[in-house]
Scaffold this active site. Structure first.
Site, PDB file in Angstrom:
ATOM      1  CE  LYS A  99      -3.706  -0.065   2.521  1.00 11.50           C
ATOM      2  NZ  LYS A  99      -4.598  -0.024   3.713  1.00 11.50           N
ATOM      3  CG  ASP A 146      43.050 -22.315 -31.324  1.00 15.39           C
ATOM      4  OD1 ASP A 146      43.631 -21.333 -30.833  1.00 15.39           O
ATOM      5  OD2 ASP A 146      43.273 -22.734 -32.469  1.00 15.39           O
TER       6      ASP A 146
END
Length: 754
Positions: free
Chosen positions: A291, A549
């Protein structure tokens, strides 16, 4: 505030084709039931409390409804579904054509701590009458809301079996306590992640009653993104809004620190106003403090601000489209850290409400959101980015697993729960068929000749490997990668492997943060400025990682090889080219421009042979497979290569292997070339030792065993005494490129903290 029992609605009329297929389905299901010796339908009660839990329960409800020969479905609606301020969301259940058996008004208004307790009490008063009438065999309860605790408590005390969805997870508020309390009351558990499963096992739950299924909402998410979304965006945000150019905000109160959460919400709204982008703000849930949060919205005029659209509820199908195409989502909703990851949409998670959850790399945590500037900075960092799609919470197949799990429940088994107290067994993770499902990665290795894809398990086992020649053009190469990955991902299901992501090892310089090959070696053509991450992630709905790699070889050694547990080591790949990777303080070094560990281009002679990089005297120009092939051709042209015991066919291409064979058979010229190559490599290693001072050097690749002694000899002769004791070993990994690509996935930590 009473209990309403509603009459069941008549089902809509069906055409002849629908009836035909429905009858076929019924006949098959009847045969299945007779085969299983079970002619009794399972009566399932699904209780839903709010818009969030319905999005998870609805796919299960549709699945149950689609199999009326096996199940009888009763739907109970309670909680904030029935409150106008929260959108009267029970209507979407009716729109989905579910009969609501009972509506229970259980929310005591007040939106504070006392009101939450009173709401639980009111639900406990009303639920026994409903459950006595329905007499379900099993109740399905979702999540961690206080309403769900009331449902689980009532069912447990009335000897009704409970199936709990999303147990075992960790968030960061009172929800954790409620979730774990429901776990202890539940008889069966459906969890979404491997970590959640482990938490349930650690909480002494019976292994055989835990199903790792994934999140049910993902079954709808993963098929929804490509639907018509522009009309949804225009409906909620306006005609002039474009995809990726708006924000979705959803923030709830934190019940353990309401005052701070309201202040944080106020700062969030201030930051969003300053950021000046169209924003859809959803009202908070019904927890204590909501609220006050709504008051903050109205105080700042959010409902009337031209840049904001404030809504109580958005239907889940439309909400999916909105977050999938947003520039950013901000707040503290679990949806942000769970569902939104499926689309790679950037998320800013504020405060502590969700910080315990597993997240994809799309989530940026702002735990101490105590200033407007900090939130604004986070918006600037995240807005408009696109991350890999994450499937941490599901793969789109949760509902079939859950239905199969429900069918396997034996109502003759004793109702009393059994707990598996310590010592807990090692990870025994079971899917619906009670088979070990292996966490795995899709590994891709882009070599100069071949393109390989493999399914790699967490233990480094290559479960299945696919190999094709690497195409010469960008379009053909990317198309082949996608086809091979899709094929492997499909096969993974049959092999009982759960794919966590895709790791790609490629030659050249790579930006791993963006998943882009910046520029490649001459061995791979048309491979510069290539975004690998986006197309593969989009096609597979999996996160994707890309690296050089050489770096991948180092990662493979760190996880599976000689580098396991070593703080500082260097890996050198000796193959077609020379590459490598550096691990320093257990972390891979990329460098400021992603050029670290280009070890093949360490210069060991100012007037040496020309290298493919354009320089002279690089290690690669002496010791790579290409360099050895070059020298072998020279010897062959001069008729100095072949010795007794060797033969070559006329059409056979001279290679480095012929040079090595000649050296083994006593060709002094070949021996000298190999000795020079080994010396060049050794000098490069000495430079590395003097620069990085690692405790281990690992030689990897097809030429490693031929160079190991020469490298050790050069170190002994040339290195400083303080580094001469370094260990130099040959890698024992059969496929470091694929294992390294897999480790990108298997070792990746998804949590990012700001």
């Amino acid at each position: 505030m009473g209990t309403n029992v509603l009459p069941r609605r008549e089902p809509p009329a069906q055409g002849p084709h629908e009836l035909y297929f429905k009858n076929l389905s019924r006949q098959k299901q009847k045969e299945d039931m007779e085969k299983n010796g079970n002619n009794r339908k399972l009566r399932v009660c699904v209780a839903t409390c709010n818009r969030a839990d319905y999005s998870k329960l609805a796919p299960i409800m549709f699945g149950i409804k689609a199999e009326p020969q096996f199940f009888e479905l009763d739907v109970v609606v309670l909680g904030s579904h029935l409150i106008d301020d929260y959108g009267n969301t029970y209507r979407m259940i009716e729109q989905d054509d579910f009969d609501i058996h009972t509506r229970l008004h259980t929310i005591v208004r007040g939106e504070d701590e006392a009101a939450m307790v009173e709401s639980v009490g009111l639900a406990l008063v009303k639920l026994p009458d409903v459950l006595n009438r329905l007499k379900p065999d099993i109740m399905i309860v979702h999540g961690d809301r206080f309403d769900a605790l009331a449902l689980a408590t009532s069912a447990a005390l009335m000897n009704i079996r409970i199936l709990h969805i999303e147990g075992g997870e960790v968030s960061g508020t009172i929800d954790d306590s409620i979730r774990h309390a429901i776990t202890k009351l539940a008889h069966y558990h459906v969890c979404c992640t491997r970590s959640a499963e482990q938490h349930l096992i650690a909480m002494c739950e019976d292994h055989d009653r835990i199903l790792l299924a994934g999140c049910p909402s993902y079954d709808k998410l993963l098929s929804a993104k490509n639907k018509d979304y522009m009309s949804v965006i225009r409906m909620w945000l306006g005609e002039d809004v474009k995809p990726r150019d708006y924000i979705v905000a959803l923030q709830h109160p934190v019940t353990t620190d309401i005052k701070h959460s309201i202040k944080m919400f106020e700062l969030t709204l201030d930051a969003l106003i300053s950021f000046n982008k169209r924003t859809l703000v959803l009202f908070p849930n019904v927890d204590a403090g909501s609220k006050e949060m709504v008051r903050v919205m109205r105080k700042k005029g959010i409902e009337h601000h031209p840049n904001f659209r404030a809504v109580k509820h958005v239907p889940f199908d439309q909400f999916i489209q909105l977050v999938a195409h947003a520039g950013c989502m901000i707040g503290n909703s679990s949806c942000g850290v769970r569902e939104v990851g499926a689309f790679g949409t950037p998320v800013i998670n504020l405060g502590t409400r969700q910080t315990g959850r597993e997240t994809g790399e799309n989530v940026l945590h702002v735990r101490d959101a105590d200033t407007q500037d900090k939130i604004l900075h986070a918006l600037q960092l995240q807005f408009g980015k696109q991350y890999p799609c994450s499937k941490i919470y599901g793969d789109g197949n949760a509902v079939p697993r859950i239905l199969k799990f429900l069918k396997s429940i034996d109502l003759k088994e004793p109702l009393q729960k059994k707990f598996c107290f310590p010592p807990v067994k090692d990870n025994i993770s079971q899917d619906i068929d009670h088979i070990l499902e292996t966490q795995s990665a899709l590994a891709v290795d882009l070599g100069g000749t071949n393109l390989r894809v493999a399914i790699v398990s967490m233990k480094g086992e290559i479960v299945k490997k696919y190999t094709q020649l690497n195409p010469k053009t960008y379009e053909d190469r990317l198309s082949l990668i996608l086809r091979m990955c899709v094929e492997a991902a499909s096969e993974a299901v049959n092999l009982n492997c759960r794919i966590l992501g895709v790791g790609i090892s490629t030659g050249g310089r790579v930006n791993p943060r963006e998943g882009i090959v910046l520029h490649s070696t001459k061995l791979i053509q048309e491979w510069s400025s290539v975004d690998l991450r986006t197309p593969i992630s989009d096609a597979l709905h999996l996160p994707v990682w890309v690296d050089n790699d050489g770096n991948c070889a180092a990662l493979a050694e760190r996880k599976f090889g000689h580098g396991k547990g070593i703080e500082n080591f260097v890996t050198l790949i000796t193959g077609t080219g020379i590459g490598g990777g550096i691990i320093h303080q257990h972390e891979l070094i990329h460098g400021s421009s992603f050029c670290a560990a280009e070890l093949g281009h360490i210069v060991v002679s100012l007037d040496g042979p020309e290298c493919l990089c354009g320089s002279q005297g690089c290690i690669e120009a002496y010791a790579s497979g290409i360099a050895l092939q070059r020298e072998a051709k020279k010897l062959h042209d001069e008729d100095l290569l072949l010795v007794e015991g060797m033969s070559m066919k006329i059409e056979e291409v001279v290679s480095a292997a012929h040079l090595i064979q000649a050296a083994k058979l006593g060709n002094t010229k070949a021996e000298g070339i190999l000795r020079t190559a080994g010396t060049a490599l050794g000098l490069g290693v000495v430079n590395i030792l003097h620069t990085m001072n690692p405790s281990l050097v690992i030689l990897s690749g097809v030429l490693a065993s031929h160079y190991i002694n020469a490298v050790k000899d050069v170190i002994h002769r040339q290195a400083l005494s303080s580094v001469k004791t370094v260990d130099v070993v040959v890698s024992n990994l059969a496929d470091p490129a694929l294992l390294g690509a897999a480790s990108l996935v298997l070792d990746y930590t998804t949590r990012r903290i700001y």
